[in-house]
Design a protein around this motif. Structure first.
Motif, PDB file in Angstrom:
ATOM      1  N   PHE A  15      15.457  53.694 -57.151  1.00 31.88           N
ATOM      2  CA  PHE A  15      16.756  53.152 -56.730  1.00 31.88           C
ATOM      3  C   PHE A  15      17.180  52.006 -57.634  1.00 31.88           C
ATOM      4  N   HIS A  16      16.279  51.081 -57.897  1.00 24.79           N
ATOM      5  CA  HIS A  16      16.621  49.944 -58.738  1.00 24.79           C
ATOM      6  C   HIS A  16      16.958  50.394 -60.167  1.00 24.79           C
ATOM      7  N   GLY A  17      16.282  51.458 -60.626  1.00 28.07           N
ATOM      8  CA  GLY A  17      16.606  51.998 -61.941  1.00 28.07           C
ATOM      9  C   GLY A  17      18.004  52.574 -61.970  1.00 28.07           C
ATOM     10  N   TRP A  18      18.367  53.294 -60.907  1.00 25.90           N
ATOM     11  CA  TRP A  18      19.726  53.856 -60.815  1.00 25.90           C
ATOM     12  C   TRP A  18      20.769  52.747 -60.729  1.00 25.90           C
ATOM     13  N   LYS A  19      20.479  51.724 -59.927  1.00 23.67           N
ATOM     14  CA  LYS A  19      21.442  50.626 -59.742  1.00 23.67           C
ATOM     15  C   LYS A  19      21.686  49.883 -61.058  1.00 23.67           C
ATOM     16  N   ALA A  20      20.632  49.777 -61.881  1.00 27.90           N
ATOM     17  CA  ALA A  20      20.752  49.031 -63.138  1.00 27.90           C
ATOM     18  C   ALA A  20      21.369  49.854 -64.262  1.00 27.90           C
ATOM     19  N   THR A  21      21.413  51.174 -64.092  1.00 25.18           N
ATOM     20  CA  THR A  21      21.937  52.027 -65.169  1.00 25.18           C
ATOM     21  C   THR A  21      23.186  52.780 -64.729  1.00 25.18           C
ATOM     22  N   GLU A  25      26.908  51.127 -65.057  1.00 23.52           N
ATOM     23  CA  GLU A  25      27.801  51.656 -66.077  1.00 23.52           C
ATOM     24  C   GLU A  25      29.081  52.264 -65.488  1.00 23.52           C
ATOM     25  N   ASN A  26      29.062  52.545 -64.190  1.00 21.94           N
ATOM     26  CA  ASN A  26      30.213  53.202 -63.550  1.00 21.94           C
ATOM     27  C   ASN A  26      30.618  52.490 -62.258  1.00 21.94           C
TER      28      ASN A  26
END
Length: 215
Positions: A15-21, A25-26
């Protein structure tokens, strides 16, 4: 609720990886979706199977598909009896509220639900015959499809029944008055697909051809 436990750490990390990328970005797009609501062009009814990833197959963005998943991608007949109907509720919301332009039913190869239906209808799965079996009673929806393919050679029957799961759902969709009205008014189109997991293939039902054709 003592049965609920903290999320596994690997999912928290993802989740944190998705939130940071992806989100970072979107973020403007996600905020727009939040404030303006969803406006998907299509509803996809697919199987719960973890190997079927509709958004990846079609490269869909967040907000593009209204997705409903259940065992063997089945749609029950229209039955306004007051009981719980999760799939019927999803169809109703997609067609009458979201005004989707397309409803896509997508089956797939090696479907466990279809395999269970095949074993149940051929008398090899007595547990699924029990009234207490949620899976068995759900797969009763596909019994008419089984009757159409039961005499096929053994090496063809599984795929044929997977196709029937799609066709049965399409036929049942047309029993919903609001679906039929939208289709007849040219406001909605129905589509049937079958995904071959191992080969990455996709077949579409073509009424003119009288069957599924490879895309």
């Amino acid at each position: 609720m003592e049965a609920a436990k903290p999320l596994p750490s690997y999912l928290v990390q993802r989740f944190h990886g998705w939130k940071a990328t992806s989100y970072a970005e979107n973020h403007a797009w996600f905020r727009r979706l939040s404030t303006e609501g969803q406006h998907p062009r299509a509803m996809v009814i697919s199987c719960c199977d973890s190997r079927v990833h509709v958004t990846s197959i079609f490269g869909a963005d967040t907000g593009e598909f209204f997705i409903h998943r259940n065992i063997a991608n089945l749609v029950p007949p229209y039955e306004p009896d007051g009981d719980h109907h999760g799939t019927s509720a999803a169809v109703e919301f997609a067609v009458t509220s979201l005004k989707v332009a397309h409803v896509i039913v997508m089956g797939h190869s090696s479907c466990g639900g279809v395999k269970g239906c095949l074993e149940m209808c051929s008398g090899r799965a007595p547990a699924l015959e029990e009234k207490t079996s949620f899976v068995g009673r759900w797969m009763d929806i596909l019994r008419p499809g089984y009757e159409k393919v039961k005499d096929l050679p053994e090496d063809r029957i599984s795929k044929a029944l997977e196709h029937q799961a799609v066709l049965t759902s399409l036929e049942n969709l047309m029993t919903f008055p609001f679906v039929r009205e939208a289709v007849e008014n040219d406001e909605l189109t129905l589509h049937g697909l079958w995904h071959e997991i191992g080969k990455g293939g996709l077949e579409a039902y073509d009424p003119k051809a009288g069957g599924f054709v490879e895309l």
